[in-house]
Design an enzyme around this catalytic site. Structure first.
Site, PDB file in Angstrom:
ATOM      1  N   LYS A   1       0.841  -1.209   0.000  1.00  0.00           N
ATOM      2  CA  LYS A   1       0.000   0.000   0.000  1.00  0.00           C
ATOM      3  C   LYS A   1       0.870   1.251   0.000  1.00  0.00           C
ATOM      4  CE  LYS A   1      -1.446   1.415   4.210  1.00  0.00           C
ATOM      5  NZ  LYS A   1      -1.109   2.786   4.616  1.00  0.00           N
ATOM      6  N   ASN A   2       1.885   1.274   0.880  1.00  0.00           N
ATOM      7  CA  ASN A   2       2.670   2.499   1.034  1.00  0.00           C
ATOM      8  C   ASN A   2       3.651   2.744  -0.114  1.00  0.00           C
ATOM      9  OD1 ASN A   2       1.245   3.030   3.306  1.00  0.00           O
ATOM     10  ND2 ASN A   2       2.872   2.469   4.752  1.00  0.00           N
TER      11      ASN A   2
ATOM     12  N   CYS B   1      -3.874  12.509  14.166  1.00  0.00           N
ATOM     13  CA  CYS B   1      -4.610  11.261  13.923  1.00  0.00           C
ATOM     14  C   CYS B   1      -4.439  10.339  15.108  1.00  0.00           C
ATOM     15  CB  CYS B   1      -4.193  10.625  12.606  1.00  0.00           C
ATOM     16  SG  CYS B   1      -2.709   9.662  12.699  1.00  0.00           S
TER      17      CYS B   1
ATOM     18  N   ARG C   1       1.598  14.140  13.884  1.00  0.00           N
ATOM     19  CA  ARG C   1       1.923  13.970  12.468  1.00  0.00           C
ATOM     20  C   ARG C   1       1.838  15.259  11.641  1.00  0.00           C
ATOM     21  NH1 ARG C   1      -0.554   8.494  10.225  1.00  0.00           N
ATOM     22  NH2 ARG C   1       1.257   8.630   8.884  1.00  0.00           N
TER      23      ARG C   1
ATOM     24  N   ASP D   1       5.346   0.246  12.079  1.00  0.00           N
ATOM     25  CA  ASP D   1       4.131  -0.400  11.566  1.00  0.00           C
ATOM     26  C   ASP D   1       4.015  -1.864  12.005  1.00  0.00           C
ATOM     27  OD1 ASP D   1       3.372   1.948  10.381  1.00  0.00           O
ATOM     28  OD2 ASP D   1       4.034   1.403   8.372  1.00  0.00           O
TER      29      ASP D   1
ATOM     30  N   ARG E   1      -8.255  -0.730   5.313  1.00  0.00           N
ATOM     31  CA  ARG E   1      -7.478   0.352   4.689  1.00  0.00           C
ATOM     32  C   ARG E   1      -6.172  -0.172   4.118  1.00  0.00           C
ATOM     33  NH1 ARG E   1      -6.522   5.691   8.004  1.00  0.00           N
ATOM     34  NH2 ARG E   1      -5.355   5.983   6.078  1.00  0.00           N
TER      35      ARG E   1
HETATM   36  N1  EPU Z   1       7.243  14.406  10.891  1.00  0.00           N
HETATM   37  C1  EPU Z   1       7.412  15.733  11.180  1.00  0.00           C
HETATM   38  N2  EPU Z   1       7.202  16.644  10.185  1.00  0.00           N
HETATM   39  C2  EPU Z   1       6.859  16.280   8.924  1.00  0.00           C
HETATM   40  C3  EPU Z   1       6.698  14.927   8.618  1.00  0.00           C
HETATM   41  C4  EPU Z   1       6.905  13.991   9.627  1.00  0.00           C
HETATM   42  O1  EPU Z   1       7.726  16.088  12.317  1.00  0.00           O
HETATM   43  O2  EPU Z   1       6.681  17.169   8.085  1.00  0.00           O
HETATM   44  C5  EPU Z   1       7.442  13.389  11.951  1.00  0.00           C
HETATM   45  C6  EPU Z   1       6.159  12.598  12.254  1.00  0.00           C
HETATM   46  O3  EPU Z   1       5.324  13.284  13.148  1.00  0.00           O
HETATM   47  C7  EPU Z   1       6.726  11.318  12.817  1.00  0.00           C
HETATM   48  C8  EPU Z   1       8.033  11.138  12.030  1.00  0.00           C
HETATM   49  O4  EPU Z   1       8.328  12.408  11.461  1.00  0.00           O
HETATM   50  O5  EPU Z   1       7.032  11.478  14.179  1.00  0.00           O
HETATM   51  C9  EPU Z   1       7.983  10.120  10.906  1.00  0.00           C
HETATM   52  O6  EPU Z   1       6.810  10.308  10.126  1.00  0.00           O
HETATM   53  P1  EPU Z   1       6.780  10.054   8.561  1.00  0.00           P
HETATM   54  O7  EPU Z   1       6.596  11.369   7.872  1.00  0.00           O
HETATM   55  O8  EPU Z   1       7.937   9.220   8.155  1.00  0.00           O
HETATM   56  O9  EPU Z   1       5.451   9.232   8.413  1.00  0.00           O
HETATM   57  P2  EPU Z   1       4.491   9.285   7.160  1.00  0.00           P
HETATM   58  O10 EPU Z   1       5.293   9.531   5.957  1.00  0.00           O
HETATM   59  O11 EPU Z   1       3.350  10.169   7.454  1.00  0.00           O
HETATM   60  C10 EPU Z   1       4.672   6.748   6.526  1.00  0.00           C
HETATM   61  C11 EPU Z   1       3.726   5.611   6.363  1.00  0.00           C
HETATM   62  C12 EPU Z   1       3.214   5.191   7.740  1.00  0.00           C
HETATM   63  C13 EPU Z   1       4.425   4.772   8.582  1.00  0.00           C
HETATM   64  C14 EPU Z   1       5.421   5.925   8.665  1.00  0.00           C
HETATM   65  C15 EPU Z   1       6.691   5.569   9.396  1.00  0.00           C
HETATM   66  C16 EPU Z   1       2.797   6.010   4.182  1.00  0.00           C
HETATM   67  C17 EPU Z   1       1.622   6.393   3.357  1.00  0.00           C
HETATM   68  N3  EPU Z   1       2.626   6.018   5.502  1.00  0.00           N
HETATM   69  O12 EPU Z   1       3.929   7.799   7.145  1.00  0.00           O
HETATM   70  O13 EPU Z   1       2.382   4.063   7.530  1.00  0.00           O
HETATM   71  O14 EPU Z   1       4.008   4.430   9.881  1.00  0.00           O
HETATM   72  O15 EPU Z   1       5.781   6.349   7.327  1.00  0.00           O
HETATM   73  O16 EPU Z   1       7.332   4.494   8.814  1.00  0.00           O
HETATM   74  O17 EPU Z   1       3.848   5.682   3.649  1.00  0.00           O
HETATM   75  C18 EPU Z   1       0.653   2.558   8.062  1.00  0.00           C
HETATM   76  O18 EPU Z   1       0.824   2.019   6.957  1.00  0.00           O
HETATM   77  O19 EPU Z   1      -0.074   2.044   8.958  1.00  0.00           O
HETATM   78  C19 EPU Z   1       1.304   3.824   8.363  1.00  0.00           C
HETATM   79  C20 EPU Z   1       0.900   4.624   9.349  1.00  0.00           C
END
Ligand code: EPU
Length: 430
Positions: A22-23, A120, A125, A315, A407
């Site tokens: 998915k990701n 969320c 996030r 995850d 999802r």
């Molecule tokens: N963060 C910031 N600022 C930003 C972006 C992120 O502070 O602008 C922080 C977040 O709050 C968090 C950390 O950085 O503490 C890492 O977050 P990241 O941005 O890597 O997460 P994401 O890109 O929103 C993806 C996956 C998630 C997975 C995380 C971590 C997708 C669509 N989602 O989320 O997947 O948990 O990386 O590996 O790729 C899931 O599939 O259940 C899921 C939540």
């Protein structure tokens, strides 16, 4: 809202075919916004987040079609024009990954208006790094009525350092930079296999990206991108969830169509916990690489700390916690990525687990017998951990709100039933 009724105590045995990630599929779909030609994606999982993103692309004026294939869906996307640059709140609140349209829209069409996702179930996030990076690439960012607006005539290559490593942040900026004027270097970039898979697709589309899969990604901007065909990588978290399901039921599984090299940290931990992993064993029923997996008689309690890839994935934290309730001894589970990702602990406790949560740390004391109960799923991975607990519990477990699990897991109850679990979906209409 659908529910799952699980009768626990069955040992899992057999073969499971892993779906596409998915990701990886989500950013690949938004990458199609970067060209007016057709992008064909194969092995796309049949999960709800993919349908949500298709609705969003449709709102933007993008054509897409879906065909069922033997393994996953084939999705064809053609973004000839943009009718509307808006990602509305109704869709972004359902799925935060909607923010992945931001970079491609600004890069190709010079404008995007995306609802701010808000917090969320697993944490605050923020998307500040996505926005800071786009600003550094030359976009003008403004906010109104809960939306962020980004505008640019043409983005300019730049150097950007991520204060915190972000998966979708890296993906958004990498996509935006493909059409920028000049070279962009992303430092402290995410190394997740999904980022690398996206870079592979973008390079097929004519982008010039080097270093994806490392902390430093270099993107030389090009004037335009073209269509491409791409097969999405297997879902490492789905594979790891099934391996953990086998472990918690004392079972024996062969996991087909997965990439064991994406599972190094999880496999190492599971081996230490006391299960036997045979890499490349057997003949993958679907031709893909195979992992065979046999649970030992006794599981050992071991600490784990979530980390960015290649560390132990956040995850998988919830599913690992369910497993630790069935291990001998105490384990400390430390969540470093998200600040509120222990919602499942309370539900597991209602089933008889002995878990104390203190901030980002949870202590699980095992082994405690689990007894089936009516429980609530709170987010995607938390729901998966509850399914695992239900498989190991004595009696019946009724899981509410399984839309969370839909999802990101493709018909998990069908795959589990095929390997011996007793799990049925109770639909709203039943
Ligand atoms: N963060 C910031 N600022 C930003 C972006 C992120 O502070 O602008 C922080 C977040 O709050 C968090 C950390 O950085 O503490 C890492 O977050 P990241 O941005 O890597 O997460 P994401 O890109 O929103 C993806 C996956 C998630 C997975 C995380 C971590 C997708 C669509 N989602 O989320 O997947 O948990 O990386 O590996 O790729 C899931 O599939 O259940 C899921 C939540």
């Amino acid at each position: 809202m659908d529910k799952f009724l699980i009768t626990g105590g069955r040992r899992l045995e057999g073969n499971v075919a892993i779906s596409g990630a998915k990701n990886a599929a989500l950013p690949a779909m938004t990458a199609a916004l970067l060209t007016d030609q057709r992008v064909i994606l194969k092995n796309v999982p049949r999960v709800r987040d993919i349908s949500t993103l298709r609705s969003l692309l449709e709102d933007l004026g993008v054509d897409s079609s879906v065909t069922h294939e033997a393994h996953g869906n084939r999705i064809e996307i053609e973004a000839r024009q943009l009718l509307n640059p808006v990602a509305p709140y109704e869709l972004v609140k359902q799925m935060r990954a909607s923010v992945l349209v931001l970079g491609p829209l600004v890069a190709r069409f010079g404008q995007a208006r995306v609802s701010l996702p808000g917090g969320c179930a697993i944490g605050v996030r923020p998307i500040n790094l996505h926005l800071k990076g786009l600003e550094k690439l030359g976009a003008t960012i403004s906010f109104d009525h809960g939306y962020v607006n980004a505008r640019a005539d043409r983005l300019r290559g730049t150097d950007f350092y991520f204060d915190t490593t972000s998966v979708t942040g890296t993906e958004n900026l990498m996509m935006a930079a493909t059409l920028a004027d000049g070279t962009t270097v992303l430092e402290n970039a995410a190394r997740e296999p999904e980022v690398q898979d996206l870079a592979d697709l973008l390079n097929k589309m004519g982008a010039q990206i080097e270093g994806a899969g490392t902390h430093k990604i270099q993107i030389r901007g090009v004037a335009r991108l073209q269509g491409a065909e791409h097969t999405v990588i297997p879902d490492r978290i789905e594979a790891a969830t099934f391996l953990t399901a086998a472990a918690i039921t004392g079972g024996e599984l062969v996991v087909d169509r997965c990439h064991p090299e994406h599972l190094t940290s999880v496999l190492a931990k599971l081996e230490e916990v006391g299960v036997q992993v045979i890499r490349g064993a057997g003949q993958g029923s679907n031709g893909g690489p195979t992992l065979a997996f046999k649970a030992g008689n006794k599981l050992r309690a071991l600490d784990v700390t979530t980390q960015v890839y290649p560390g132990f994935p956040t995850d998988m934290q919830a599913q690992y916690m369910a497993l630790m309730t069935q291990a001998e001894g105490s384990s400390v589970i430390t969540e470093t990525i998200f600040e509120n990702r222990f919602m499942h602990a309370l539900e597991l406790a209602r089933m008889g687990a002995d878990i104390t949560v203190n901030g980002r740390r949870a202590v699980v004391r095992g082994k405690t017998p689990l007894s089936g109960a009516e429980i609530q799923a709170s987010d995607l991975r938390a729901s998966a951990s509850l399914v695992l607990a239900g498989l190991a519990a004595e009696g019946e477990t009724l899981i509410n709100r399984v839309y969370h699990i839909d999802r990101g897991y493709e018909r998990i109850e069908e795959k589990l039933t095929r390997v011996g679990a007793q799990i049925v979906r109770i639909s709203e209409s039943d």
